[in-house]
Design a protein around this motif. Structure first.
Motif, mmCIF file in Angstrom:
data_model
loop_
_atom_site.group_PDB
_atom_site.id
_atom_site.type_symbol
_atom_site.label_atom_id
_atom_site.label_comp_id
_atom_site.label_asym_id
_atom_site.label_seq_id
_atom_site.Cartn_x
_atom_site.Cartn_y
_atom_site.Cartn_z
ATOM 1 N N VAL A 129 -1.489 4.521 11.515
ATOM 2 C CA VAL A 129 -0.654 3.314 11.378
ATOM 3 C C VAL A 129 -1.377 2.252 10.555
ATOM 4 C CG1 VAL A 129 0.391 1.371 12.609
ATOM 5 C CG2 VAL A 129 0.676 3.690 13.501
ATOM 6 N N CYS A 130 -2.632 1.979 10.918
ATOM 7 C CA CYS A 130 -3.327 0.827 10.325
ATOM 8 C C CYS A 130 -3.970 1.142 8.979
ATOM 9 C CB CYS A 130 -4.389 0.297 11.294
ATOM 10 S SG CYS A 130 -3.655 -0.252 12.850
ATOM 11 N N GLY A 131 -4.317 2.419 8.772
ATOM 12 C CA GLY A 131 -5.001 2.769 7.528
ATOM 13 C C GLY A 131 -4.071 3.329 6.465
ATOM 14 N N THR B 138 -12.896 -7.704 14.525
ATOM 15 C CA THR B 138 -11.812 -7.582 13.545
ATOM 16 C C THR B 138 -11.446 -6.102 13.429
ATOM 17 O OG1 THR B 138 -13.331 -7.316 11.672
ATOM 18 C CG2 THR B 138 -12.680 -9.583 12.253
ATOM 19 N N GLU B 139 -10.372 -5.821 12.727
ATOM 20 C CA GLU B 139 -9.820 -4.488 12.479
ATOM 21 C C GLU B 139 -9.019 -4.012 13.704
ATOM 22 O OE1 GLU B 139 -9.857 -3.402 9.464
ATOM 23 O OE2 GLU B 139 -11.355 -4.834 8.776
ATOM 24 N N PHE B 140 -7.726 -3.910 13.485
ATOM 25 C CA PHE B 140 -6.776 -3.576 14.555
ATOM 26 C C PHE B 140 -7.232 -2.393 15.412
ATOM 27 C CE2 PHE B 140 -2.227 -4.017 15.930
ATOM 28 C CZ PHE B 140 -2.201 -2.932 16.801
ATOM 29 N N PRO B 141 -7.569 -1.223 14.789
ATOM 30 C CA PRO B 141 -7.895 -0.076 15.642
ATOM 31 C C PRO B 141 -9.078 -0.354 16.564
ATOM 32 C CG PRO B 141 -7.515 0.644 13.388
ATOM 33 C CD PRO B 141 -7.581 -0.872 13.351
ATOM 34 N N VAL B 142 -10.043 -1.092 16.072
ATOM 35 C CA VAL B 142 -11.242 -1.358 16.877
ATOM 36 C C VAL B 142 -10.935 -2.374 17.985
ATOM 37 C CG1 VAL B 142 -13.582 -2.307 16.783
ATOM 38 C CG2 VAL B 142 -12.779 -0.756 14.990
ATOM 39 N N LYS C 174 -13.254 -11.841 6.454
ATOM 40 C CA LYS C 174 -12.332 -10.960 5.720
ATOM 41 C C LYS C 174 -10.989 -11.632 5.469
ATOM 42 C CE LYS C 174 -14.311 -6.972 8.105
ATOM 43 N NZ LYS C 174 -14.080 -6.072 9.274
ATOM 44 N N SER C 175 -10.766 -12.827 6.080
ATOM 45 C CA SER C 175 -9.508 -13.568 5.895
ATOM 46 C C SER C 175 -8.272 -12.780 6.325
ATOM 47 C CB SER C 175 -9.342 -14.028 4.426
ATOM 48 O OG SER C 175 -10.277 -15.038 4.136
ATOM 49 N N LYS C 176 -8.385 -12.068 7.432
ATOM 50 C CA LYS C 176 -7.252 -11.278 7.933
ATOM 51 C C LYS C 176 -7.048 -11.530 9.419
ATOM 52 C CE LYS C 176 -6.885 -8.350 4.280
ATOM 53 N NZ LYS C 176 -5.788 -8.421 3.345
ATOM 54 N N VAL C 177 -5.812 -11.396 9.852
ATOM 55 C CA VAL C 177 -5.512 -11.282 11.271
ATOM 56 C C VAL C 177 -5.125 -9.819 11.517
ATOM 57 C CG1 VAL C 177 -4.771 -13.664 11.563
ATOM 58 C CG2 VAL C 177 -3.058 -11.948 10.951
ATOM 59 N N PRO C 178 -5.337 -9.295 12.719
ATOM 60 C CA PRO C 178 -5.857 -9.959 13.907
ATOM 61 C C PRO C 178 -7.370 -10.111 13.876
ATOM 62 C CG PRO C 178 -5.480 -7.632 14.372
ATOM 63 C CD PRO C 178 -5.012 -7.857 12.976
ATOM 64 N N ALA C 179 -7.826 -11.169 14.607
ATOM 65 C CA ALA C 179 -9.239 -11.293 14.949
ATOM 66 C C ALA C 179 -9.255 -11.701 16.419
ATOM 67 C CB ALA C 179 -9.912 -12.335 14.075
ATOM 68 N N ILE D 245 0.095 3.706 7.055
ATOM 69 C CA ILE D 245 1.483 3.193 7.058
ATOM 70 C C ILE D 245 1.503 1.703 6.711
ATOM 71 C CG2 ILE D 245 3.634 2.971 8.359
ATOM 72 C CD1 ILE D 245 2.752 5.247 10.150
ATOM 73 N N HIS D 246 0.638 0.927 7.347
ATOM 74 C CA HIS D 246 0.610 -0.513 7.086
ATOM 75 C C HIS D 246 0.288 -0.810 5.611
ATOM 76 C CE1 HIS D 246 -1.527 -4.618 8.124
ATOM 77 N NE2 HIS D 246 -0.683 -4.729 7.128
ATOM 78 N N PRO D 247 -0.889 -0.389 5.102
ATOM 79 C CA PRO D 247 -1.228 -0.816 3.741
ATOM 80 C C PRO D 247 -0.391 -0.151 2.655
ATOM 81 C CG PRO D 247 -2.970 0.595 4.623
ATOM 82 C CD PRO D 247 -2.016 0.322 5.753
HETATM 83 N N1 LIG Z 1 -7.581 -3.608 8.142
HETATM 84 C C1 LIG Z 1 -7.054 -4.762 8.828
HETATM 85 C C2 LIG Z 1 -5.841 -5.250 8.059
HETATM 86 C C3 LIG Z 1 -5.256 -6.495 8.662
HETATM 87 C C4 LIG Z 1 -4.242 -7.112 7.724
HETATM 88 O O1 LIG Z 1 -3.987 -6.631 6.596
HETATM 89 N N2 LIG Z 1 -3.657 -8.202 8.193
HETATM 90 C C5 LIG Z 1 -2.721 -8.950 7.384
HETATM 91 C C6 LIG Z 1 -1.521 -9.386 8.213
HETATM 92 S S1 LIG Z 1 -0.483 -8.014 8.665
HETATM 93 C C7 LIG Z 1 -3.388 -10.197 6.873
HETATM 94 O O2 LIG Z 1 -4.104 -10.867 7.592
HETATM 95 N N3 LIG Z 1 -3.142 -10.535 5.617
HETATM 96 C C8 LIG Z 1 -3.649 -11.725 5.041
HETATM 97 C C9 LIG Z 1 -3.692 -11.645 3.566
HETATM 98 O O3 LIG Z 1 -3.541 -10.532 3.044
HETATM 99 O O4 LIG Z 1 -3.918 -12.651 2.917
HETATM 100 C C10 LIG Z 1 -6.700 -4.400 10.266
HETATM 101 O O5 LIG Z 1 -6.350 -3.233 10.539
HETATM 102 O O6 LIG Z 1 -6.802 -5.282 11.135
#
Ligand SMILES: N[C@@H](CCC(=O)N[C@@H](CS)C(=O)NCC(=O)O)C(=O)O
Length: 207
Positions: free
Chosen positions: A99-101, A63-67, A48-53, A103-105
């Motif tokens: 927060v993760c679903g 992956t996925e913060f809440p999980v 998914k190319s995202k952190v955290p992992a 506020i964050h996005p």
């Molecule tokens: N749904 C994911 C979202 C994680 C997310 O969006 N992480 C951002 C950093 S805050 C990221 O890795 N972004 C990389 C990018 O968008 O290229 C979660 O809750 O873990």
């Protein structure tokens, strides 16, 4: 265990949870600003190319913060980070999701990655403003419906606080926003925790 993180990203919340648990773990830097999340070695970890992992120590990656937060809380019960009462655990998951679903996005990704929300460069400042407006609205919703004490859940400190912290930290340190009083107190209480200070320091972030 190994946490894939980028300094100051939402992975900061998981970093705090690991510090609260206090068991050994490694950090692996994924420099988002340099596009490291799209490089083959990280895509092999998290497609998914995202952190955290989180590599749980045996190569099985979550992956996925809440999980990740839920799994860390449940698998380290002695740390007391996931409420054991069924209703309180449900409220904890509800907060992680908000927060993760939401506020964050909707609030912050709009501000930090405006280009993802419009094909027109000239519209990006409007997207940033929209993100700030939404984030302020979400914080007000939390403020008005606060049922916790110092921490966000009535049941006490939990992984939900680490989640709320990262958006509060972004709001005040990156977005120049002022938090409503209860959330400002929550941010201060979080900043007073040694685990939070250690995570900030390790990521090279100001307190
Ligand atoms: N749904 C994911 C979202 C994680 C997310 O969006 N992480 C951002 C950093 S805050 C990221 O890795 N972004 C990389 C990018 O968008 O290229 C979660 O809750 O873990």
């Amino acid at each position: 265990m190994k946490l894939y993180y980028s300094p100051g990203a939402c992975s900061l919340g998981i970093h705090i949870i690991l510090e609260e648990i206090g068991k050994p773990y490694d950090l692996s830097l994924v420099a988002l600003k340099e596009g490291a999340q799209h490089k083959p070695d990280f895509v092999a970890v998290n497609p998914k190319s995202k952190v955290p992992a989180l590599d749980r120590g045996d190569g099985r990656v979550l992956t996925e913060f809440p999980v990740i937060a839920w799994w860390l809380g449940k698998s380290n019960p002695e740390a007391g980070l996931m409420p054991t009462d069924f209703e309180a655990e449900t409220r904890c998951l509800e907060m992680l999701d908000y927060v993760c679903g939401t506020i964050h996005p909707q609030g912050f990704t709009r501000q930090f990655r405006a280009a993802n929300f419009t094909p027109t460069e000239a519209d990006q400042p409007k997207v940033v403003e929209q993100g700030k407006t939404l984030a302020a609205k979400y914080f007000e919703t939390l403020e008005k419906n606060w049922t916790g004490g110092t921490y966000v859940l009535a049941s006490g400190y939990s992984v939900a606080d680490a989640a709320l912290f990262f958006v509060e930290y972004w709001a005040t340190r990156r977005s120049g926003m002022t938090l409503p009083p209860q959330l400002a107190k929550h941010l201060d209480a979080m900043l007073a925790r040694p685990a939070v200070q250690r995570a900030l320091q390790q990521e090279g972030l100001p307190a």
